[in-house]
Design an enzyme around this catalytic site. Sequence first.
Site, short mmCIF file in Angstrom:
data_model
loop_
_atom_site.label_atom_id
_atom_site.label_comp_id
_atom_site.label_asym_id
_atom_site.label_seq_id
_atom_site.Cartn_x
_atom_site.Cartn_y
_atom_site.Cartn_z
N ASP A 1 0.84 -1.20 0.00
CA ASP A 1 0.00 0.00 0.00
C ASP A 1 0.88 1.25 0.00
O ASP A 1 2.04 1.21 0.41
CB ASP A 1 -0.88 0.03 1.26
CG ASP A 1 -1.83 -1.15 1.32
OD1 ASP A 1 -2.17 -1.68 0.25
OD2 ASP A 1 -2.21 -1.53 2.45
N1 URA Z 1 -1.21 -6.02 3.75
C1 URA Z 1 -1.70 -4.77 3.80
O1 URA Z 1 -2.70 -4.52 4.42
N2 URA Z 1 -1.02 -3.80 3.17
C2 URA Z 1 0.14 -4.01 2.50
O2 URA Z 1 0.73 -3.07 1.96
C3 URA Z 1 0.63 -5.33 2.45
C4 URA Z 1 -0.06 -6.33 3.09
#
Ligand code: URA
Length: 239
Positions: free
Chosen positions: A106
Amino acid sequence: MAMERLDKLLASTGHWSRKEVKDMIRQGRVRVDGQTARRGEDKADPRQAEILVDGQPVDCGGLVYLMLHKPAGLLSATRDGRQGTVLDLLPDHLRRRGLFPVGRLDKDTEGLLLLTDDGPLAHDLLSPKKHVDKVYYARVDGIVDGADAAALARGMTLADGLVCLPAGLEPLEGGRACLVTLREGKYHQVKRMLAARGKPVTYLKRLSMGAVRLDESLAPGQWRPLTADEVASLRRERK
Ligand code: URA
């Protein structure tokens, strides 16, 4: 493969910057087919020429594998019309190679992100069938405990219908943080699983993918090529 400039070929391996390549050639450390290279502009065929740096063969026609310490604030994408992507952190000659991130983190997640142009390996590393563990460090609002670990270990089904494979959870720092181990990578998965346990994530960082661990000497935003051992370990794990 067509003949290409030697400096471009060497820099495209990801091991050296254009400036370092220039210096290596000036210092007489690069040999092409038995001759000491004198000029970066000289051309070589990466498939056929034997290119040595300090006497060691260099595979200039090969694939590129980089480890990036992703900082918060950039998208894990190759391009975006409006927002910065992790590719913006690479020099031009590597951006032009068509590298892509192996899976997504993310925008606000930090940590290990592999970049490569090896499509089949990337596909296998992300496939739940290949059981390549991804380990995340998460800080949460709340306290995680054994009941949360048991729920993740059973395999959670979230209220929105997302069915998660069994996952690992190890509480840290008195439960205010934890290590979460996934073998899949669904959208916002760590955040959604912990939110479903009533412990929303406040900070998330990926520490490892299979046997490859984030090199903590890399500051956020920095990258380095994977070592030959790291690439070999990823290839072994896809089996
Ligand atoms: N899980 C999440 O919630 N975000 C990420 O960036 C990676 C795994």
